[in-house]
Design an enzyme around this catalytic site. Sequence first.
Site, short mmCIF file in Angstrom:
data_model
loop_
_atom_site.label_atom_id
_atom_site.label_comp_id
_atom_site.label_asym_id
_atom_site.label_seq_id
_atom_site.Cartn_x
_atom_site.Cartn_y
_atom_site.Cartn_z
N ASP A 125 -23.04 -2.32 -91.73
CA ASP A 125 -21.61 -2.48 -91.47
C ASP A 125 -21.37 -3.17 -90.13
O ASP A 125 -20.54 -4.08 -90.02
CB ASP A 125 -20.91 -1.10 -91.44
CG ASP A 125 -21.17 -0.32 -92.72
OD1 ASP A 125 -21.66 -0.92 -93.68
OD2 ASP A 125 -20.89 0.89 -92.72
N GLU A 132 -26.70 -1.78 -103.16
CA GLU A 132 -26.15 -0.47 -102.77
C GLU A 132 -27.25 0.59 -102.75
O GLU A 132 -28.06 0.66 -103.68
CB GLU A 132 -25.06 -0.06 -103.76
CG GLU A 132 -23.96 0.72 -103.11
CD GLU A 132 -23.20 -0.12 -102.09
OE1 GLU A 132 -23.42 0.11 -100.88
OE2 GLU A 132 -22.41 -1.00 -102.48
N GLY A 169 -14.52 3.72 -97.56
CA GLY A 169 -15.78 3.04 -97.80
C GLY A 169 -15.75 1.57 -97.44
O GLY A 169 -16.62 0.80 -97.83
N LEU A 170 -14.72 1.15 -96.66
CA LEU A 170 -14.61 -0.26 -96.27
C LEU A 170 -14.96 -0.42 -94.79
O LEU A 170 -14.70 -1.45 -94.19
CB LEU A 170 -13.21 -0.79 -96.60
CG LEU A 170 -12.86 -0.63 -98.10
CD1 LEU A 170 -11.43 -1.05 -98.37
CD2 LEU A 170 -13.83 -1.41 -98.97
N SER A 227 -14.02 1.20 -91.81
CA SER A 227 -13.10 1.21 -90.67
C SER A 227 -13.85 1.69 -89.42
O SER A 227 -13.50 1.33 -88.30
CB SER A 227 -11.92 2.14 -90.95
OG SER A 227 -12.34 3.49 -91.03
N SER A 228 -14.90 2.50 -89.62
CA SER A 228 -15.64 3.02 -88.46
C SER A 228 -16.34 1.89 -87.72
O SER A 228 -16.24 1.78 -86.49
CB SER A 228 -16.63 4.09 -88.90
OG SER A 228 -17.50 3.62 -89.90
N ASP A 270 -30.39 0.02 -98.40
CA ASP A 270 -30.61 -0.29 -96.97
C ASP A 270 -31.71 0.60 -96.38
O ASP A 270 -32.61 0.12 -95.71
CB ASP A 270 -29.31 -0.21 -96.16
CG ASP A 270 -28.53 1.08 -96.38
OD1 ASP A 270 -28.82 1.81 -97.35
OD2 ASP A 270 -27.62 1.36 -95.57
#
Length: 397
Positions: free
Chosen positions: A189, A46, A138-139, A141-142, A49
């Site tokens: 993501d 976390e 924070g999962l 969806s974007s 990146d």
Amino acid sequence: MTAPSWVDPVDVHAVAEGAEALFGKVFGGQADGVWAAPGRVNLIGEHVDYAGGLVLPFALPYVTTVAVRARRDGRLHCASTHTGEPWQGDLSEVAPGHRIGWAAYVAGVVWALRYSGALSAETGFDVAVHSCVPVGSGLSSSAALECAVALAVADLLGLPTDANGRSALITACVRAENEIAGAATGGMDQTVAMLAHPGHALLLDCRSKATRFVPIDFESANGRLIVIDTNAPHRLVDGQYGNRRAALEKACAELGVNTLRDIDDEDSALRTLTSPESVKRARHVLSEISRVREVVELLERGRIADIGSLLTSSHLSLRDDYEVSSVELDSAVDAALEAGAWGARMTGGGFGGSALALVPVDRVEDVVDNILRCAARASLPTPQFLSAEPSHPAHRV
Ligand code: ADP
Ligand code: MG
């Protein structure tokens, strides 16, 4: 005690039906097809990146679907069951700096593909969106929305969708999010939403962009990974992220390296840094990259339960050294550990959003109950729970 609020994964065909129904209602007639892409959770790695580090996300069994029909007038019409505001416009008017709300995640992808020369000026689309990925938790969806749109466009126009094709689509999705939606994102993501493999996490090296699949079988260890969406209120944290990046850049400048990933001797690097803030921020990044390596090694040897303590160390480092946790995330993590989780940590950017806990199957109920009880006792929002099994990448339904 209220009943635990689980968000059950919805079968992809049922989600697709929601998109088709919206399509019929808003646009009339039938879509050319329906495409799905998953939300994701980052197991570990976390805030590394943008430091060229290693991340280990996997696709969740929760998807966003898009029902799409091609048009020949260069226009984009989109609607979503998540928002009451449909959007329509001419694709030639989509550009960085024009704020168009949620539709940016759809229009941005089409814009980026057009920009790269993959689409003609006459190409346009009708897009209806329906999703079971929690939005803004924070999962990602974007990225799920972007990747479903990108794959739809590619399939409808006959663009390649093999590994190389998908990598071009990932680039388009990242440009959409950065330049049209105006949200900073490094690409993790979109990469996992496009390339995920069921039963595996995706080890992504953010310096070389190399990827490798790492098997995870929680069930074989009698374990379960649960995601805790804290439902924390949205906080304005833009300055916080910028400030963390600036601290890392300052540390790199002092150490004479491009990214902290390029450090060989961590102890000597930390001794060289002069400000206590740089030391803390750099210590998080360096220790987190080492933890990702250790987790990968353990997973490859099938030692699932043993990664628990590394997940918890990651949380402590994010809480104390990187200072991006929140009272809701700390409460969920502490409560999970107290009730017998093997490990737990915040996941995603922090300041709210979601946490994860690796839990022996026979403790799942206790862990969920304790997280709910601790949140209620501290007058925090009631969390909701998702089950996290490494699932499928973006695909045509
Ligand atoms: P996350 O990606 O963690 O869910 P973000 O803030 O990055 O949170 O993205 C959420 C935004 O993406 C929403 O505010 C909305 O603009 C857009 N979005 C995501 N899913 C949908 C959806 N199903 N329908 C409409 N917009 C969506
Ligand atoms: Mg996002």
